[in-house]
Design a protein around this motif. Structure first.
Motif, PDB file in Angstrom:
ATOM      1  N   GLN A   1      58.813  54.308  42.649  1.00 19.67           N
ATOM      2  CA  GLN A   1      58.131  54.849  43.814  1.00 19.67           C
ATOM      3  C   GLN A   1      56.653  55.098  43.516  1.00 19.67           C
TER       4      GLN A   1
ATOM      5  N   LEU B   1      61.148  50.019  49.313  1.00 17.63           N
ATOM      6  CA  LEU B   1      60.754  50.154  47.913  1.00 17.63           C
ATOM      7  C   LEU B   1      60.815  48.822  47.170  1.00 17.63           C
ATOM      8  N   THR B   2      61.914  48.097  47.295  1.00 19.23           N
ATOM      9  CA  THR B   2      62.105  46.852  46.526  1.00 19.23           C
ATOM     10  C   THR B   2      62.742  45.761  47.386  1.00 19.23           C
TER      11      THR B   2
ATOM     12  N   LYS C   1      64.078  55.166  39.584  1.00 15.52           N
ATOM     13  CA  LYS C   1      63.593  55.044  40.954  1.00 15.52           C
ATOM     14  C   LYS C   1      62.283  55.817  41.185  1.00 15.52           C
ATOM     15  N   GLU C   2      62.162  56.936  40.493  1.00 15.65           N
ATOM     16  CA  GLU C   2      60.956  57.756  40.692  1.00 15.65           C
ATOM     17  C   GLU C   2      59.711  56.991  40.248  1.00 15.65           C
TER      18      GLU C   2
ATOM     19  N   ASN D   1      54.412  55.297  46.625  1.00 16.13           N
ATOM     20  CA  ASN D   1      55.242  56.221  47.396  1.00 16.13           C
ATOM     21  C   ASN D   1      55.596  55.715  48.789  1.00 16.13           C
TER      22      ASN D   1
ATOM     23  N   LYS E   1      58.275  54.335  51.618  1.00 15.43           N
ATOM     24  CA  LYS E   1      59.606  54.836  51.965  1.00 15.43           C
ATOM     25  C   LYS E   1      60.698  54.041  51.260  1.00 15.43           C
ATOM     26  N   ASP E   2      61.808  54.708  50.996  1.00 12.44           N
ATOM     27  CA  ASP E   2      62.948  54.139  50.287  1.00 12.44           C
ATOM     28  C   ASP E   2      63.296  52.730  50.725  1.00 12.44           C
ATOM     29  N   LYS E   3      63.432  52.556  51.983  1.00 11.58           N
ATOM     30  CA  LYS E   3      63.926  51.295  52.531  1.00 11.58           C
ATOM     31  C   LYS E   3      63.063  50.111  52.101  1.00 11.58           C
TER      32      LYS E   3
ATOM     33  N   THR F   1      68.385  46.505  44.452  1.00 14.39           N
ATOM     34  CA  THR F   1      68.660  47.909  44.760  1.00 14.39           C
ATOM     35  C   THR F   1      68.374  48.729  43.507  1.00 14.39           C
TER      36      THR F   1
END
Length: 192
Positions: A117, A128-129, A113-114, A122, A124-126, A108
């Motif tokens: 991304q 990302l990692t 975080k930027e 870029n 989506k958040d879900k 998490t």
DNA sequence: GGTAAGATGACCT
DNA sequence: GGTCATCTTACCG
């Protein structure tokens, strides 16, 4: 949340691989990149115990690729798979094991975080990692970080993170392998 | 020197 | 939830 900045000592990794895999949940992964820093909480791991584990790369013995898994504990083992992806492992084993490593499957994002991304194009958040290859891309990790020492401050190390209760850990078979599926050596932290 | 399988991810539905 | 791109590694001759 307060994160301690000192790396976990090599004694943390000098234990059975399955134990270390569980204990790595909730720990903080720190990626220092020049003057920037990226961090995240480990939320999913898998244990690969070495020559008694048919699913482990080291099962057939030492090869150029698997050498780090036989080396000092607390070092990284990175490998390239499926043509595109890198995966991050931490070498961990006790005195009875010849080899062993813990695959970091998911984190998490905490700090940076930027930039993650950006590195990930870029998405989506879900997503990302939430996979071993994805988190390597988000942290800018690749082959050059293979066999590096994660017990000292440097480009990559692990520190204490958040407190984890045993009730928050789910155990399942490991992902993407056909062998030894009866071993529940994948550990997932939920409520994260 | 050839080959098969793989500790995956993106994209689509 | 299913499909597929993609190439390294290890193993067999």
């Amino acid at each position: 949340m307060e994160i301690q900045s000192l790396p976990l000592p090599s004694s943390f990794y000098q234990r059975n691989t399955v134990i270390v895999a569980q204990d790595l949940l909730g720990k903080c992964i720190v990626r220092q990149w020049n003057s920037t820093v990226l961090t995240g909480i480990i939320t999913e791991t898998e244990a690969y115990t070495g020559d008694d584990d048919p699913a482990c790369h080291a099962y057939r013995g030492i090869t150029p690729r698997t050498t780090p898994m036989f080396g000092p504990v607390g070092h990284t083992y990175m490998y390239f798979i499926y043509g595109n992806h890198y995966c991050l492992n931490l070498v961990a084993r006790d005195d009875n094991q010849k080899a062993g490593a813990v695959l970091i499957r998911s984190i998490t994002p905490l700090i940076g975080k930027e930039l993650m991304q950006t590195l990930r194009g870029n998405v989506k958040d879900k997503h990302l990692t939430d996979g071993p290859g994805k988190l390597c891309q988000a942290l800018g990790l690749s082959r050059e970080h293979n066999n590096s020492n994660a017990t000292t401050i440097g480009s990559l190390y692990i520190t204490e993170g958040i407190t984890v209760h045993k009730n928050d850990i789910i155990q399942t078979p490991r992902i993407g392998i056909s062998k030894a599926q009866d071993r529940l050596w994948r550990f997932v932290l939920h409520n994260q």
